[in-house]
Structure formats: C-alpha cells, structure tokens
Design an enzyme around this catalytic site. Sequence first.
Site, mmCIF file in Angstrom:
data_model
loop_
_atom_site.group_PDB
_atom_site.id
_atom_site.type_symbol
_atom_site.label_atom_id
_atom_site.label_comp_id
_atom_site.label_asym_id
_atom_site.label_seq_id
_atom_site.Cartn_x
_atom_site.Cartn_y
_atom_site.Cartn_z
ATOM 1 N N VAL A 59 0.804 -1.217 0.000
ATOM 2 C CA VAL A 59 0.000 0.000 0.000
ATOM 3 C C VAL A 59 0.839 1.271 0.000
ATOM 4 O O VAL A 59 0.294 2.373 -0.102
ATOM 5 C CB VAL A 59 -0.984 0.023 1.192
ATOM 6 C CG1 VAL A 59 -2.019 -1.087 1.045
ATOM 7 C CG2 VAL A 59 -0.251 -0.079 2.519
ATOM 8 N N ASN A 83 -4.793 -0.808 8.900
ATOM 9 C CA ASN A 83 -3.979 -1.383 9.976
ATOM 10 C C ASN A 83 -2.496 -1.474 9.628
ATOM 11 O O ASN A 83 -1.644 -1.506 10.521
ATOM 12 C CB ASN A 83 -4.512 -2.775 10.312
ATOM 13 C CG ASN A 83 -3.587 -3.547 11.223
ATOM 14 O OD1 ASN A 83 -3.513 -3.303 12.421
ATOM 15 N ND2 ASN A 83 -2.846 -4.495 10.660
ATOM 16 N N TYR A 148 7.778 7.429 13.328
ATOM 17 C CA TYR A 148 6.573 6.671 13.684
ATOM 18 C C TYR A 148 5.570 7.538 14.449
ATOM 19 O O TYR A 148 4.378 7.557 14.127
ATOM 20 C CB TYR A 148 6.982 5.458 14.522
ATOM 21 C CG TYR A 148 5.865 4.498 14.831
ATOM 22 C CD1 TYR A 148 5.426 3.582 13.873
ATOM 23 C CD2 TYR A 148 5.251 4.479 16.077
ATOM 24 C CE1 TYR A 148 4.409 2.679 14.153
ATOM 25 C CE2 TYR A 148 4.234 3.587 16.370
ATOM 26 C CZ TYR A 148 3.818 2.686 15.401
ATOM 27 O OH TYR A 148 2.804 1.803 15.674
ATOM 28 N N LYS A 152 1.648 8.681 13.396
ATOM 29 C CA LYS A 152 0.475 8.339 14.194
ATOM 30 C C LYS A 152 -0.254 9.594 14.671
ATOM 31 O O LYS A 152 -1.490 9.601 14.766
ATOM 32 C CB LYS A 152 0.881 7.453 15.372
ATOM 33 C CG LYS A 152 1.459 6.107 14.946
ATOM 34 C CD LYS A 152 0.539 5.373 13.967
ATOM 35 C CE LYS A 152 1.061 4.006 13.578
ATOM 36 N NZ LYS A 152 0.156 3.302 12.642
#
Length: 241
Positions: A59, A83, A148, A152
């Site tokens: 993806v 996810n 990361y 998020k």
Amino acid sequence: MNGLENKITMITGAGSGIGRATALRFAQEGARLCLVDRVAVDALEGEFPNGTQFLQADVSTQAGIDTCASFMDEHGIDVLINNAGITRDKSIGKMSREDWDQVIAVNLTAVFELCRAAAQRMREQQSGVILNAASVVAHFGNFGQANYAATKAGVIGLTKTLAKELGRFNVRVNAVAPGFIETPMTAAIPEKVLDQIRSKPPLARMGRSEEIASAYAFLASDDASYITGTTLNVDGGLVLG
C-alpha cells in the site's frame, strides 16, 4: 457485534499480528473479508470462510493502492481498517531521509490514499466506517520514533478531519491507539526490556492483538453508531502517565 454480518470489510496488514487477529474477529462476526498484505496472504486461506478475498499489495505504492481501489469498485466497501504499519526506529541524529520516507509512506500516505478511495464509494452509498491505526506514542512521543510518532499523530488529525467531512454522508471515521501489544514485532525485544514495558501501564501487562481486534469490531458495529472522530486508546492505561 451488532451489524457486522455481511459487511464488506477491507483490512490492510492482515498477514500477522493485530491485522490477522482483527481479520479472525471480523470473520467470527460474519463480515465479508478482503485481506491485504504486502506479502502473500493466501497462506491464511484455511483460517477464513469461503469467499474471503486475499490481495497481495504494497500500500506504499501506487500499484498497491490501485489494487485495493479496484476491489472497492468491483465489490463495494462497508468497512475499511487501515492497519498496515512499519517502524524504522533510530534517534534523530541517526535517522536517514529513507527511514523517514518509508514510514511516512506506509503509515500515513497509504492511510490517506485508501481513505480517499473508500470515501468516494461510501459517499455514494451514504454509509460506511473507516478505522485507522494510531498509537499511544502519538500522544507523548517515544525515543527513537520521530518518524513513527509523527505518522500516528498525523493519523489522528486525518481521522478527526475526515469525521467532520464525511459525517453528513453517514460515514463514521475513528482511530484506535494501541499501547504495547504482544505481536511478532515485539517478540524480538529482550526479556529485560519487556519487563520494563509491562511495568509502565496501570494494568501492568502488555496487550493482546485480540484486544485491539475487539476495539475495531466495536467501532465498526452499530453499537458505536454515534461515535465518530474519536481515538480509542487501548493501552492498559498507559496514557495516564
């Protein structure tokens, strides 16, 4: 869960860990599954009902996004669970532009692209649920995870914005923010470090993938029909500090 039966549900990163546990939970609830992973997921075929679709797609690439969008065009989409995620942990002095770009591509850009593809179909049918994987590190950062944590935090902002944009079309958009969860990714962590991790949340343990899957199932169900734009922390109380 009320309202999940026969719902066409796409789950990315479904090959292992939280994604696999979520796929198994939605299968139990009678959802019609499309399981997406960058490695071949048809090896899971025996674990899922007949009719489950398996897509091998990265993806982070346009080809992978196109593969998922083509499925939506052909079969429809009721629930999208973004996810898929990766880590490339390093402190800022050692983190390369490649480390940054790879994590952004999978954890944030792919979420945007798939949300955009699903939103088009959900607006037309006047219904749908989008669920995005955030993390507790979005709330307070984490050493060695600038890339990361940034993705998020971005996911949470994206989730809130899409909830405002899509609510009038009866489309709900929420995020789940896991804490420290027992997955193949954490299995390689030394036991001494794991003991420290377990001691941090008030519940004094790591979470299980099935517990995150339960949160996704709840938010996708009719039981959460008046919940949108929220981030559900599933972390044993870790964000309490």
